[in-house]
Design an enzyme around this catalytic site. Structure first.
Site, short mmCIF file in Angstrom:
data_model
loop_
_atom_site.label_atom_id
_atom_site.label_comp_id
_atom_site.label_asym_id
_atom_site.label_seq_id
_atom_site.Cartn_x
_atom_site.Cartn_y
_atom_site.Cartn_z
N HIS A 124 0.85 -1.19 0.00
CA HIS A 124 0.00 0.00 0.00
C HIS A 124 0.88 1.24 0.00
O HIS A 124 1.90 1.30 0.68
CB HIS A 124 -0.90 -0.02 1.24
CG HIS A 124 -1.78 1.19 1.37
ND1 HIS A 124 -2.76 1.49 0.44
CD2 HIS A 124 -1.82 2.18 2.30
CE1 HIS A 124 -3.37 2.59 0.80
NE2 HIS A 124 -2.82 3.05 1.91
N ASN A 125 0.49 2.25 -0.80
CA ASN A 125 1.30 3.47 -0.93
C ASN A 125 2.77 3.11 -1.19
O ASN A 125 3.69 3.57 -0.51
CB ASN A 125 1.18 4.34 0.33
CG ASN A 125 -0.18 4.99 0.46
OD1 ASN A 125 -0.97 4.99 -0.49
ND2 ASN A 125 -0.48 5.54 1.62
N ASP A 151 -0.84 5.98 -7.01
CA ASP A 151 -1.77 7.09 -6.78
C ASP A 151 -1.51 8.14 -7.86
O ASP A 151 -0.49 8.82 -7.84
CB ASP A 151 -1.53 7.71 -5.40
CG ASP A 151 -2.17 6.90 -4.28
OD1 ASP A 151 -2.67 5.80 -4.58
OD2 ASP A 151 -2.17 7.36 -3.14
N HIS A 156 1.11 11.17 -2.57
CA HIS A 156 0.02 10.96 -1.62
C HIS A 156 -0.72 12.29 -1.50
O HIS A 156 -0.30 13.17 -0.76
CB HIS A 156 0.58 10.50 -0.27
CG HIS A 156 -0.44 9.90 0.63
ND1 HIS A 156 -0.19 9.61 1.95
CD2 HIS A 156 -1.72 9.53 0.40
CE1 HIS A 156 -1.27 9.07 2.49
NE2 HIS A 156 -2.21 9.03 1.57
#
Length: 262
Positions: free
Chosen positions: A76-77, A108, A122
């Site tokens: 994640h991220n 993202d 982010h």
């Protein structure tokens, strides 16, 4: 850690019983046919659940089952080095995640500049930004360095109407034949997902959102009309649309969850 998992729902080739990952001193008596979260984590990280043996350079699992019947190491991220806020975004973070075994990584996607039209960051968290295309080039270079098992890119798109087409074009240009195209009958129910073995050497895109009802040609014509001042565009280039444009959705293979059927 009071959570338990039903081991009857865990289908594992070559292992009939995973309860040996449990240690009796870890909390209260558990329900029958279940394991604690700590034991479940041990199982996920154990050699029994390992996809690739770096010593023998062989794959350890039967990869002939549908894709949704596997636990997939996910990140994640992925782009962040450090905390979620005020952290550094790095292309090297993707390389390290892949080399450590992640087969699902996150992108993202945000609006960039004229020189770098799409960036990865982010949003609203004060993190630095990196080039989307540079990340794609790093992914295709390292994705199959150790294994040919498919890699999934999980997209979180904050892209405007026009930029979604640019994003799709970059995916196709950089990934080439490695990019698995969306099925022709996109949106209809699939009876069975392909297996990891059938998807060897492929990059799969995972995204969510309602697909535009317009054709790719209609989207282009509407955008041209808006730019020339001849029409009102519901989703203007400077606003994030509520849907995936046809051009981007045609690159997305996974757009909904598929439960494991035992």
């Amino acid at each position: 850690f009071g959570m338990y998992f039903d081991i009857t729902s865990i289908k594992k080739s070559g292992s009939q019983n995973i309860s040996h990952f449990e240690e009796e001193e870890e909390g209260p008596k558990r329900p029958i046919f279940s394991i604690s979260m700590l034991a479940f984590v041990r199982y996920l990280k154990s050699e029994e659940n390992q996809l690739y043996d770096f010593n023998s350079k062989n794959e350890c699992l039967d990869l002939s089952r549908p894709l949704n019947e596997y636990f997939i190491a996910s990140s994640h991220n992925t782009y962040l080095v450090g905390a979620q806020y005020l952290a550094v975004s790095s292309v090297d973070a993707y390389i390290q995640a892949i080399r450590k075994g992640a087969r699902c990584i996150e992108l993202d996607l945000h609006e960039g500049t004229q020189e770098c039209p799409i960036i990865i960051t982010h949003g609203g968290a004060g993190t630095s930004l990196i080039s989307f295309e540079t990340v794609c080039r790093a992914i295709v270079e390292y994705a199959f360095e150790s294994t040919k098992a498919p890699i999934i890119l999980s997209l979180e798109s904050h892209l405007h109407f026009e930029s979604q087409g640019t994003c799709a074009a970059i995916f196709r240009k950089v990934f080439g034949d490695a990019l698995l195209p969306a099925p022709a009958d996109q949106g209809t129910s699939q009876k069975r997902l392909q297996s990891p073995r059938e998807l060897y050497g492929k990059i799969l895109l995972k995204g969510k959102g309602t697909v535009s009802s317009m054709s790719a040609f209609e989207e282009d014509e509407q955008l041209k009309a808006y730019i020339t001042g001849k029409a009102e565009l519901k989703n203007k280039p400077n606003s994030v649309p509520k849907f995936l444009t046809k051009k981007l959705s045609q690159t997305i293979t996974i757009s909904r969850s598929v439960s494991q059927r035992l």
